[in-house]
Design an enzyme around this catalytic site. Structure first.
Site, PDB file in Angstrom:
ATOM      1  CG  ASP A 103      -2.295   0.511   0.973  1.00 32.62           C
ATOM      2  OD1 ASP A 103      -2.360   1.599   0.256  1.00 32.62           O
ATOM      3  OD2 ASP A 103      -3.153   0.019   1.344  1.00 32.62           O
ATOM      4  CG  ASP A 205      -4.482   5.695   0.956  1.00 35.94           C
ATOM      5  OD1 ASP A 205      -5.561   4.850   1.415  1.00 35.94           O
ATOM      6  OD2 ASP A 205      -4.267   6.582   1.780  1.00 35.94           O
ATOM      7  CD  GLU A 247      -8.731   4.664  -1.760  1.00 38.55           C
ATOM      8  OE1 GLU A 247      -9.718   4.328  -0.717  1.00 38.55           O
ATOM      9  OE2 GLU A 247      -7.901   5.367  -1.037  1.00 38.55           O
ATOM     10  CG  HIS A 321      -9.173  -1.102   4.628  1.00 34.45           C
ATOM     11  ND1 HIS A 321      -9.091  -1.036   3.072  1.00 34.45           N
ATOM     12  CD2 HIS A 321      -8.731  -0.116   4.969  1.00 34.45           C
ATOM     13  CE1 HIS A 321      -8.615   0.231   2.854  1.00 34.45           C
ATOM     14  NE2 HIS A 321      -8.298   0.768   4.050  1.00 34.45           N
ATOM     15  CG  ASP A 322     -11.550   2.545   3.759  1.00 31.38           C
ATOM     16  OD1 ASP A 322     -10.845   2.318   4.821  1.00 31.38           O
ATOM     17  OD2 ASP A 322     -10.561   2.908   2.853  1.00 31.38           O
TER      18      ASP A 322
HETATM   19  O1  TEU Z   1      -9.318   5.803   2.212  1.00 30.05           O
HETATM   20  C1  TEU Z   1      -9.956   6.783   1.489  1.00 30.05           C
HETATM   21  C2  TEU Z   1     -10.983   7.691   1.919  1.00 30.05           C
HETATM   22  O2  TEU Z   1     -11.440   8.748   1.243  1.00 30.05           O
HETATM   23  C3  TEU Z   1     -11.683   7.055   3.096  1.00 30.05           C
HETATM   24  O3  TEU Z   1     -11.675   7.886   4.212  1.00 30.05           O
HETATM   25  C4  TEU Z   1     -13.159   6.890   2.596  1.00 30.05           C
HETATM   26  O4  TEU Z   1     -13.587   7.960   2.326  1.00 30.05           O
HETATM   27  C5  TEU Z   1     -14.032   6.440   4.109  1.00 30.05           C
HETATM   28  O5  TEU Z   1     -13.430   5.412   4.571  1.00 30.05           O
HETATM   29  C6  TEU Z   1     -15.178   5.753   3.153  1.00 30.05           C
HETATM   30  O6  TEU Z   1     -15.714   4.672   3.963  1.00 30.05           O
HETATM   31  C7  TEU Z   1      -8.178   5.366   2.101  1.00 30.05           C
HETATM   32  C8  TEU Z   1      -7.880   4.329   3.045  1.00 30.05           C
HETATM   33  O7  TEU Z   1      -8.366   3.141   2.402  1.00 30.05           O
HETATM   34  C9  TEU Z   1      -8.313   4.475   4.327  1.00 30.05           C
HETATM   35  O8  TEU Z   1      -8.292   3.252   5.190  1.00 30.05           O
HETATM   36  C10 TEU Z   1      -7.475   5.533   5.005  1.00 30.05           C
HETATM   37  O9  TEU Z   1      -8.104   5.972   6.189  1.00 30.05           O
HETATM   38  C11 TEU Z   1      -7.536   6.954   4.243  1.00 30.05           C
HETATM   39  O10 TEU Z   1      -7.238   6.640   2.708  1.00 30.05           O
HETATM   40  C12 TEU Z   1      -6.593   7.882   4.548  1.00 30.05           C
HETATM   41  O11 TEU Z   1      -5.361   7.515   4.361  1.00 30.05           O
END
Ligand code: TEU
Length: 548
Positions: A103, A205, A247, A321-322
């Site tokens: 990542d 990311d 992403e 994971h989000d």
């Molecule tokens: O996520 C990008 C992001 O914009 C997330 O905050 C998203 O909007 C939200 O979780 C939607 O449910 C990435 C990573 O995948 C996330 O785990 C990180 O917290 C974020 O970037 C910051 O690095």
């Protein structure tokens, strides 16, 4: 693309598997997953048939955002292991034909990164320009009223620096200033250092933020995004046989090919979220549960298939994971859990693109629900609660949203067995284990020939072994049908027909002429059926895939 062409990139016939390391497998009893645990479970992934692992961040980090706040890009978080463990993981995975994709979190660092400490300490430090600083506004307050993604203001005053810095996500995650050529050079060197260790690529990311114009207020897909991605390609990716997945929460069907078009020399594919956001509330976003709308989901999935039909490449996923786990969000984790997990997998995996399996999805793991504030771990969810509470939102209303779409729903430990703590750890897990584990676990599912795992194995094998699945042309059917996903894939003289009833109701479906329901059953969730007078009666969560 014809059947005889063999020189397609490896990542177009491979399936990816996302490991969120904190909850994968603990080996030292500290309640936190580790690299040795991943090595110990590599055979599970090899049996599944995946071609690469996207490893969520394992770098040194204070873990305010669970590793998406990196304090040293060239060190492993001690709770996860050492660089030697990382080298061992890369080698052991490679021995099983699995690449490790790291990542790349370079929109921001942790506020504990040495670069940030140096930047904060002195205006004259070279690192000062690697972050985004602004003087206080005329009233002594922040330069703008921009809000951070995880709640609170996006600008944080640093007494030491005598200026505000930008933390677009949180104060713990100061934004890097990509306008600085010296900063970019640091990132290229770091990426090349990881490539030299043998990694198979990067998931990047929030990469669509790096070209931001802060003063113009343009954050997503800013003016310098593609210039920087092309520079990255020249400096790190050119000539390497690796995979890159960017992403982007803002990419649209119109802008997708700017990232991953064949002649762009930028990335291989993007994680886009339009199909996810299609299920969110217009004003309250993901926090307000909203009824399912399969037609809206299909409109995005099919639309993206069409938009990238001839150029670019799709990343296929419903969970990460989000996001909540897919069997809970789009399926039915009650009586139809097995069927709906298999049905969703069929519908997604047989589209064109590279599928991604989020850890535990391959056994149909459901969401974990919480009841009390103390059970929450996620920065975003907690930050959101602070804001909602201030607005007068009730705990119950907040909790409903958090349990439906909050990030902790999918972050609890993988269920390996019915042993204590699901076989994840002999210690106290850092987050509560889902109480469903005695019933739903890897050991049990893998022992079932009709289990979710066996179904994923078949789908993954079909993709890697059959050009029709990986490269066949996509045609969406019955677009407005509220319960059925139907499409065909075509390659040379072959046709793959897919029909999936994404509902718990018996559904009669008028079979369009293009669908060929008789033939070689490639995959099915319940049982293959014959077409009855142009009409198919689909059982709850039944999915059929037939090739001929
Ligand atoms: O996520 C990008 C992001 O914009 C997330 O905050 C998203 O909007 C939200 O979780 C939607 O449910 C990435 C990573 O995948 C996330 O785990 C990180 O917290 C974020 O970037 C910051 O690095």
């Amino acid at each position: 693309m014809t059947e005889t062409e063999t020189n397609v990139p490896w990542w177009q016939t491979a399936t990816g598997y996302q490991i969120w390391p904190r909850s994968f497998q603990d080996t030292d009893g500290d309640g936190i997953g580790d690299l040795a645990g991943i090595v110990a479970r590599l055979d599970h992934l090899a049996d599944l048939g995946v071609g690469f692992v996207w490893l969520s961040p394992v770098y040194a980090s204070p873990q305010r955002d669970m590793g998406y706040d990196i304090s040293d890009y060239r060190a492993i978080a001690p709770e996860y292991g050492t660089l030697d463990d990382m080298d061992r993981l890369i080698a052991e995975a490679r021995a099983r034909g699995i690449g490790i994709v790291m990542d790349l979190v370079v929109n921001h660092t942790s506020d504990r990164h040495a670069w940030f400490r140096a930047a904060r300490a002195s205006r004259g430090a070279p690192e000062r320009d690697w972050y985004v600083w602004r003087d206080a506004g005329p009233d002594g307050g922040p330069p703008t009223d921009l809000r951070a993604c995880f709640g609170g203001p996006a600008w944080t005053w640093s007494e030491e620096a005598g200026q505000y810095y930008l933390g677009y996500f949180s104060p713990f995650q100061p934004d890097l200033n990509w306008q600085s050529p010296a900063l970019r050079q640091q990132i290229w060197e770091m990426m090349n250092w990881w490539f030299a260790r043998g990694i198979a690529g990067f998931r990047m990311d929030v990469i669509s933020l790096i070209g931001k114009d802060v003063d113009a207020g343009t954050f997503e897909e800013g003016p310098d995004l593609h210039r920087f991605l092309r520079e990255m390609h020249r400096q790190t990716l050119r000539g390497r046989d690796v995979v890159t997945i960017g992403e982007s929460w803002s990419v649209s069907r119109d802008t997708a090919r700017l990232y991953c078009g064949a002649d762009r020399e930028e990335l291989d594919m993007v994680f886009q979220f339009n199909h996810i956001k299609a299920g969110w509330d217009d004003t309250h976003g993901k926090w307000k549960p909203r009824p399912r709308d399969l037609a809206a989901l299909k409109d995005e999935l099919f639309g993206w298939q069409e938009a990238l039909a001839d150029d670019g490449w799709n990343a296929l996923f419903l969970s990460n994971h989000d996001l909540p786990r897919q069997v809970s969000k789009y399926g039915d984790d009650g009586i139809w859990r097995l069927r709906s997990a298999r049905c969703l997998a069929t519908a997604i995996h047989l589209m064109k693109g590279t599928p991604f399996v989020y850890q535990g999805e391959e056994i149909g793991m459901p969401n974990t629900r919480v009841a009390a504030l103390e059970q929450l771990r996620d920065l975003e969810t907690l930050g959101h609660w602070d804001e909602e509470r201030a607005r007068g939102t009730s705990w119950d209303a907040f909790l409903a949203g958090a349990n439906e779409n909050g990030r902790d729903t999918s972050r609890t430990p993988v269920h390996w067995s019915d042993a204590p703590n699901a076989g994840f750890s002999t210690g106290t897990p850092w987050i509560g284990v889902n109480p469903d584990y005695p019933r739903i676990n890897v050991a049990r599912d893998r022992a079932d020939p009709d289990g979710v795992f066996a179904h994923y194995q078949r789908l993954i094998a079909a993709r890697s072994g059959r050009r029709l699945v990986s490269h066949g042309r996509f045609r969406g059917l019955a677009r407005d049908h509220p319960r059925v996903v139907a499409y065909i894939r075509e390659l040379d003289q072959e046709r793959l027909s897919v029909v999936a009833n994404l509902s718990g109701e018996v559904t009669e479906f008028d079979v369009p002429d293009a669908l060929a329901i008789a033939g070689e059953p490639l995959s099915w969730s319940v049982r293959p059926r014959d077409r009855i007078d142009g009409r198919l009666v689909l059982e709850p969560w039944e999915a059929i895939a037939v090739a001929r």
